[in-house]
Write an enzyme that holds these catalytic residues in place. Structure first.
Site, PDB file in Angstrom:
ATOM      1  N   SER A  89     -56.747 -17.611 -66.294  1.00 50.83           N
ATOM      2  CA  SER A  89     -57.654 -17.814 -67.418  1.00 50.83           C
ATOM      3  C   SER A  89     -58.650 -16.691 -67.617  1.00 50.83           C
ATOM      4  CB  SER A  89     -58.442 -19.118 -67.216  1.00 50.83           C
ATOM      5  OG  SER A  89     -59.206 -19.056 -66.033  1.00 50.83           O
ATOM      6  N   CYS A  90     -58.752 -15.763 -66.639  1.00 50.48           N
ATOM      7  CA  CYS A  90     -59.708 -14.680 -66.809  1.00 50.48           C
ATOM      8  C   CYS A  90     -59.100 -13.383 -66.343  1.00 50.48           C
ATOM      9  CB  CYS A  90     -61.002 -14.952 -66.034  1.00 50.48           C
ATOM     10  SG  CYS A  90     -60.796 -14.963 -64.244  1.00 50.48           S
ATOM     11  N   GLY A  91     -59.689 -12.282 -66.757  1.00 45.43           N
ATOM     12  CA  GLY A  91     -59.164 -10.976 -66.410  1.00 45.43           C
ATOM     13  C   GLY A  91     -59.807 -10.429 -65.159  1.00 45.43           C
ATOM     14  N   HIS A 106     -54.178 -11.087 -69.367  1.00 46.36           N
ATOM     15  CA  HIS A 106     -54.309  -9.776 -68.753  1.00 46.36           C
ATOM     16  C   HIS A 106     -53.023  -9.353 -68.063  1.00 46.36           C
ATOM     17  CE1 HIS A 106     -55.357 -12.813 -65.782  1.00 46.36           C
ATOM     18  NE2 HIS A 106     -55.062 -11.947 -64.823  1.00 46.36           N
TER      19      HIS A 106
END
Length: 284
Positions: free
Chosen positions: A123-125, A197
């Site tokens: 969910s995040c880079g 990402h």
């Protein structure tokens, strides 16, 4: 490796007045598995990804973090035998969830401090930089002077082109995609992953391994929003235009404008928003 999707049972609940109530059926979901990246035998990071194009993924990741700059900086990238499970045969089988990259002599491995800064999830880079100034200093191919221009209609058509290539998304609805397109809108490569990402890293890793860097004249199209992390990755590959189906973040806009990158958001139907370097998007 064929582990992109898997079948599962799902209970479908219909709450409409004339709905079918509750029923059970088979469904297809996206596979999400950890991939541990080791550099010269030392663990660097773990990312949750959809298996496939893993060698491209690790090359793209190392490129976007400034650890490597050329394909010659890596002498070997291989799956390790360190992660195993008991298979149906009763013997231990490789899960293909660990890759060790051997850097070429003279290429500095990541420092312990850099390794501590890495944290990834679907969910995040990832941003291992201590500051935006580091990003500016480590960009190998400045994009400010790229003179390529693209008709607005060409950029507006890219989301449909991207969706056409999303084979696994049609079955699961749970994958992000990134695609690299040439100056005339021709598709160079499209990759899917549960993480935004990761999809971008797979694309950039392909470009690195194919000798297509810097990606002068190209547009990187992504299926979600344009974050700082994705902008950073595109800049590290010399991509002059990043386009996204959804919104950019404020830091993505600032970073793109500072670097001279064209950043396009909300590319939907016949409309799009150009947040930086609009001179490259032809409207007549």
């Amino acid at each position: 490796m064929g582990r992109v999707t898997q079948r599962t049972r799902v209970t479908v609940v219909d709450v409409s007045a004339d709905g079918a109530g509750v029923r059970t059926r088979a469904d297809t979901v996206t596979v999400e598995e950890p991939l541990e990246l080791r550099v010269n035998g030392t663990p660097l990071t773990v990312t949750m990804r959809t298996p496939g194009s893993d060698i491209e993924l690790v090359h793209g990741f190392l490129l976007s973090e400034g650890i490597i700059r050329d394909v010659s900086d890596v002498t070997l990238a291989r799956y390790c035998e360190g992660a195993v499970v008991s298979g149906q045969s009763g013997f231990e089988e490789n899960t293909y969830n660990v890759i060790d990259v051997t850097l070429a002599p003279g290429v500095a491995p990541p420092s312990d401090e850099m390794a501590r800064n890495f944290f990834t999830s679907s969910s995040c880079g990832v941003c291992g930089k201590a500051s935006i100034e580091q990003l500016r200093a480590r960009t190998s191919w400045p994009v400010r002077d790229d003179a390529t221009q693209w008709p607005a209609a060409l950029i507006a058509a890219l989301p449909d082109k991207l969706r056409t290539e999303q084979r696994s998304f049609e079955r699961t609805g749970g994958l992000h995609a990134a695609g690299l397109y040439g100056p005339g809108g021709e598709v160079l490569v499209v990759r899917e992953d549960v993480g935004r990402h990761n999809a971008v890293d797979k694309v950039l890793g392909w470009a690195l391994l194919a000798g297509r860097l810097p990606a002068a004249g190209c547009v990187l199209m992504v299926s979600g929003r344009a974050s700082f992390e994705l902008t950073q990755k595109a800049l590290m590959a010399g991509v002059p235009c990043l386009a996204a189906v959804s919104a950019p973040s404020s830091l993505a806009v600032e970073t793109a404008a500072d670097a001279g990158m064209t950043l396009v958001g909300f590319v939907r139907g016949t409309r799009l928003n150009v947040y930086s370097r609009p001179d490259r998007v032809l409207t007549a």
